[in-house]
Design an enzyme around this catalytic site. Structure first.
Site, PDB file in Angstrom:
ATOM      1  N   GLY A  88      42.192  26.875  24.052  1.00 44.60           N
ATOM      2  CA  GLY A  88      43.235  26.135  24.744  1.00 44.60           C
ATOM      3  C   GLY A  88      44.249  27.066  25.375  1.00 44.60           C
ATOM      4  N   GLY A  89      45.534  26.652  25.307  1.00 37.01           N
ATOM      5  CA  GLY A  89      46.594  27.459  25.903  1.00 37.01           C
ATOM      6  C   GLY A  89      46.697  28.843  25.311  1.00 37.01           C
TER       7      GLY A  89
ATOM      8  N   GLY B 218      34.590  50.016  56.173  1.00 37.73           N
ATOM      9  CA  GLY B 218      35.822  49.607  55.514  1.00 37.73           C
ATOM     10  C   GLY B 218      35.904  50.066  54.074  1.00 37.73           C
ATOM     11  N   ALA B 219      34.755  50.249  53.423  1.00 35.78           N
ATOM     12  CA  ALA B 219      34.758  50.702  52.038  1.00 35.78           C
ATOM     13  C   ALA B 219      35.334  52.111  51.928  1.00 35.78           C
ATOM     14  CB  ALA B 219      33.345  50.658  51.469  1.00 35.78           C
TER      15      ALA B 219
END
Length: 545
Positions: A200-201, A435-436
């Site tokens: 859960g949280g 771009g790498a």
């Protein structure tokens, strides 16, 4: 080990707490000695916990007790406990009759290799380690002390979430933990060790910390458990299949490490702390060693093939360069195409980011970008210099990658590098395309120094792809298109991809022999040790999340 639902385990742990644990009102002592003896008995009772049955049940689940875990984490005899006598004040649902000391969490501080560390450990034997108001208040106090004293915080998590009987006050307790996690982020190292259920949280606190460790067979993390998943989606899944250590270490990337047992896990937590400063105002701890800074690394010429299409294990390259061949790889089971590791060169801590040609040829994809971006950001926060080792053919092409946001995720890595103010050195081993090349800490985005081996190829794309684009018409019109293509590929390589092209234009500071790599990096890191760079005045940048 047979799994039990979290709710059943919690119910068992609550039932095992003796009603009278911590409840008896002793007769009023009539001397200081009597009072001290009473205190000693009470401390012994608190230290023993809720009883033999509860302890045995913990061992039967394959788990150590909270105090044993703290003992393994910290230097012997260094632990000082805080609020060990605290008890909850909740009423209703029988809670008023069960008020054990510690309220299910042990908090305090000690040392790891002589350096101060704060720690809290859920005690699953008491209320299943579930968090209530007093339980949360103890953790809040400890987190505040860790932040104000500038010391690392380690949480040993083994709790079933919020204490249902206390309602919204338990949820508010988690909110206080989350806000402190966020405020301490990048200020002090925060490490979460999952040694039981974290549902859960409760799972969001580890997600907000710097590193998460998990132990196979006993640790699970998930937002909604198997019963809820089945009710909503119809899928049947076990707790380990849903959120076990291997799932989060190799599939989700939530956990940085997975171990077979608690002892080796806690040993590596200690090892990790040896690379980290106590806080963001300090440098990482240096270690004097016997490995000469100017040691030659000629073995690299045999480890790395000249043919850019041939694979090799970049971890062997890192091992050859760093002190005594020792490094600590982060998230080794996730995003294998990039290696992130903490290590030392000439005794100084260094973070290494390296493309891994053994996995997808070292290409950058969504996962690799996220992994490297987080690591770069973490190193920058804790004053750890960065060495980036390139052998990258580009970003992974494909519809799936584009639709899942490779542009946005790749931008995370670019942003992390551009925002980093620590010393940054780029080493181009072989190919560095498109771009790498830019994203992997090129000079154009702020690397302080860039070095390359004579096997480097820096270009917009590979020669074959470039020739097909640039010389498309010539190739199509040729009597022998294959021969023409080969000729054009060689022409492109000789003109734009020779090893000295980037150096001639000042984008690489020097082309070095592989055997000089360790010495060059050591000298460069020593020169950059006093680097200072101020960012523009702003509240914060907008990370491309």
């Amino acid at each position: 080990m047979v799994e039990k639902p979290v709710e059943e385990s919690v119910a068992e742990s609550v039932a095992e707490i003796p009603v009278g644990f911590g409840e008896s009102e002793p007769e009023r002592p009539d001397s200081v000695h009597a009072r001290v003896e009473q205190l000693r008995r009470l401390r012994a009772e608190v230290h023993a916990g809720p009883g033999v049955r509860a302890t045995q049940a913990q061992h039967d689940r394959g788990k150590l007790t909270a105090r044993k875990r703290i003992e393994l984490l910290l230097d012997e005899g260094s632990f000082t406990e805080l609020e060990g006598l605290r008890r909850h004040r909740a009423t209703g649902f029988g809670l008023e009759n069960r008020r054990p000391h510690t309220d299910g969490v042990i908090t305090g501080w000690g040392t790891v290799e002589g350096r101060q560390v704060f720690v809290y450990a859920h005690d699953f034997r008491i209320f299943g380690g579930a968090l209530g108001e007093s339980h949360a208040a103890k953790i809040h106090k400890l987190m505040d002390l860790a932040e104000s004293s500038g010391s690392p915080l380690v949480s040993l998590c083994d709790g079933a979430g919020a204490r249902i009987q206390e309602g919204v006050t338990a949820l508010a307790g988690y909110g206080g933990i989350f806000s402190r996690n966020a405020l301490s982020s990048g200020v002090i190292p925060q490490i979460s060790v999952i040694l039981g259920p974290c549902a859960g949280g409760a799972a969001y606190s580890p997600a907000l910390t710097d590193f998460t460790f998990m132990v196979r067979g006993v640790a699970q993390m998930f937002i909604t458990g198997p019963d809820v998943v089945q009710a909503v989606t119809g899928e049947r899944v076990s707790m380990d299949e849903l959120g076990g250590a291997d799932v989060h270490a190799s599939v989700s990337g939530v956990s940085a490490f997975a171990y077979d047992d608690e002892v080796s896990c806690l040993e590596d937590v200690r090892y990790l702390l040896s690379f980290l400063p106590s806080n963001n105002r300090q440098a990482p701890p240096a270690v004097a060693g016997d490995d000469p800074a100017d040691r030659r690394t000629d073995k690299l010429m045999d480890l790395v093939p000249a043919d850019p299409s041939q694979g090799y294990d970049v971890r062997a390259v890192i091992e050859e360069i760093v002190d005594d061949g020792e490094s600590f790889e982060i998230q080794p089971d996730w995003a294998h195409n990039v290696v992130c590791a903490l290590t030392r060169i000439d005794g100084q801590v260094v973070g290494i980011v390296a493309n891994q040609p053994l996995a997808c040829a070292g290409v950058l994809d969504i996962r690799a970008s996220e992994k490297a971006a987080r690591f770069v950001s973490l190193c920058d926060a804790y004053n750890i210099p960065l060495v980036t080792m390139l052998d990258v053919p580009g970003f992974l092409p494909g519809v799936e990658q584009e639709h899942n946001g490779i542009i946005r995720h790749g931008a995370k890595l670019l942003y992390a590098y551009c925002n980093a103010t620590v010393p940054r050195i780029q080493l181009i081993m072989r190919k560095a395309y498109g771009g790498a090349y830019i994203v992997m800490d090129s000079r154009s985005v702020g690397a302080d120094l860039s070095f390359a081996w004579p096997t480097n190829e820096v270009a917009v794309m590979g020669a074959e792809g470039a020739a097909n684009v640039i010389f498309r018409r010539q190739i199509a019109a040729a009597d022998d298109p294959a021969a023409m293509r080969r000729q054009m590929v060689e022409e492109y390589k000789s003109e734009l991809m020779h090893p000295y092209y980037a150096a001639e234009r000042g984008l690489v500071d020097d082309v070095i022999e592989p055997g000089e790599t360790r010495a060059v990096l050591a000298r460069s890191l020593a020169m950059l040790r006093t680097k200072h760079r101020a960012l523009p005045q702003r509240k914060h940048g907008i990370t491309p999340l």
